[in-house]
Design a protein around this motif. Structure first.
Motif, PDB file in Angstrom:
ATOM      1  N   ASP A  29     -27.187  51.333  17.632  1.00  0.00           N
ATOM      2  CA  ASP A  29     -27.784  50.657  18.780  1.00  0.00           C
ATOM      3  C   ASP A  29     -29.289  50.867  18.854  1.00  0.00           C
ATOM      4  N   GLY A  33     -30.466  47.469  17.802  1.00  0.00           N
ATOM      5  CA  GLY A  33     -30.608  46.922  19.145  1.00  0.00           C
ATOM      6  C   GLY A  33     -31.899  47.290  19.843  1.00  0.00           C
ATOM      7  N   GLU A 109     -19.605  36.846  15.073  1.00  0.00           N
ATOM      8  CA  GLU A 109     -20.853  37.122  15.772  1.00  0.00           C
ATOM      9  C   GLU A 109     -21.329  38.562  15.597  1.00  0.00           C
ATOM     10  N   ARG A 113     -25.122  40.105  11.341  1.00  0.00           N
ATOM     11  CA  ARG A 113     -26.232  40.997  10.977  1.00  0.00           C
ATOM     12  C   ARG A 113     -25.928  41.713   9.659  1.00  0.00           C
ATOM     13  N   ARG A 150     -35.562  42.847  12.737  1.00  0.00           N
ATOM     14  CA  ARG A 150     -34.687  42.853  13.912  1.00  0.00           C
ATOM     15  C   ARG A 150     -34.632  41.462  14.528  1.00  0.00           C
ATOM     16  N   ALA A 151     -35.770  40.772  14.603  1.00  0.00           N
ATOM     17  CA  ALA A 151     -35.798  39.411  15.168  1.00  0.00           C
ATOM     18  C   ALA A 151     -34.993  38.454  14.296  1.00  0.00           C
ATOM     19  N   GLN A 154     -31.354  39.182  14.993  1.00  0.00           N
ATOM     20  CA  GLN A 154     -31.000  38.679  16.321  1.00  0.00           C
ATOM     21  C   GLN A 154     -30.891  37.156  16.319  1.00  0.00           C
ATOM     22  N   TYR A 157     -27.567  36.219  14.962  1.00  0.00           N
ATOM     23  CA  TYR A 157     -26.541  36.440  15.982  1.00  0.00           C
ATOM     24  C   TYR A 157     -26.551  35.314  17.016  1.00  0.00           C
ATOM     25  N   LEU A 158     -27.735  34.980  17.519  1.00  0.00           N
ATOM     26  CA  LEU A 158     -27.852  33.929  18.537  1.00  0.00           C
ATOM     27  C   LEU A 158     -27.406  32.571  17.996  1.00  0.00           C
TER      28      LEU A 158
END
Length: 171
Positions: A29, A33, A109, A113, A150-151, A154, A157-158
């Motif tokens: 995380d 995260g 989902e 990553r 990380r972006a 993400q 994922y989005l």
């Protein structure tokens, strides 16, 4: 070997540091995260209890995986940072994610990553580790800029969540 460890085997010693059911998830995380505060870490999908979280954070600090400092933005909050020892887990996390994705019943989902990290390989892992060093250790920024790792993860994922929502299968 010292009396504090079962053996001097490197795998045993690693398992003693992050082999319980929570430590690796907390590191996940923080790494993926960007979570750095107690309350942020409480919001994990796996629902760790507050007393277990406090215990695991204390142990990870004692083991040298994290540092704890007063948060300059709020006097009553602590901010946790990854150490180089923890940042060095990025390739291991990538391999664990790839293994889990390959062999276990993962959700699309939550496994995107892992897929992106696997496809990005060692170059992506090293870029990510440099970004984490900048964020947690105050290292100079990576030479190449553009979207952070990380972006990128993400965004993957989005994209999966948006597609599943459009298909009416999110949840």
């Amino acid at each position: 070997m010292d009396a504090a460890h079962r053996s001097g085997c490197p795998i045993n010693l690693a398992v003693e540091v992050f082999g319980d059911r929570w430590s690796l998830l907390l590191l996940r995380d923080m790494i993926f995260g960007g979570k750095r505060h107690f309350r942020e870490l409480m919001k994990s999908e796996e629902a760790i209890s507050s007393n277990m979280l406090a215990d695991r954070l204390k142990t990870l600090v004692e083991d040298g995986m994290l540092t704890r400092a007063d948060d300059p933005s709020h006097k009553q909050k602590a901010i946790y940072s990854l150490t180089e020892m923890a940042i060095d887990l990025v390739p291991i996390m990538a391999h664990l994610g790839a293994w889990g994705r390959r062999w276990l019943p993962v959700s699309e989902e939550l496994s995107i990553r892992a897929l992106l990290l696997e496809e990005g390989g060692p170059d992506m892992w090293e870029r990510f580790m440099q970004e984490l060093r900048e964020e947690h250790l105050g290292a100079p920024p990576p030479k190449s800029r553009g979207p952070s790792v990380r972006a990128t993860l993400q965004a993957g994922y989005l994209a999966v969540m948006a597609r599943k929502s459009a298909e009416g299968t999110a949840g």
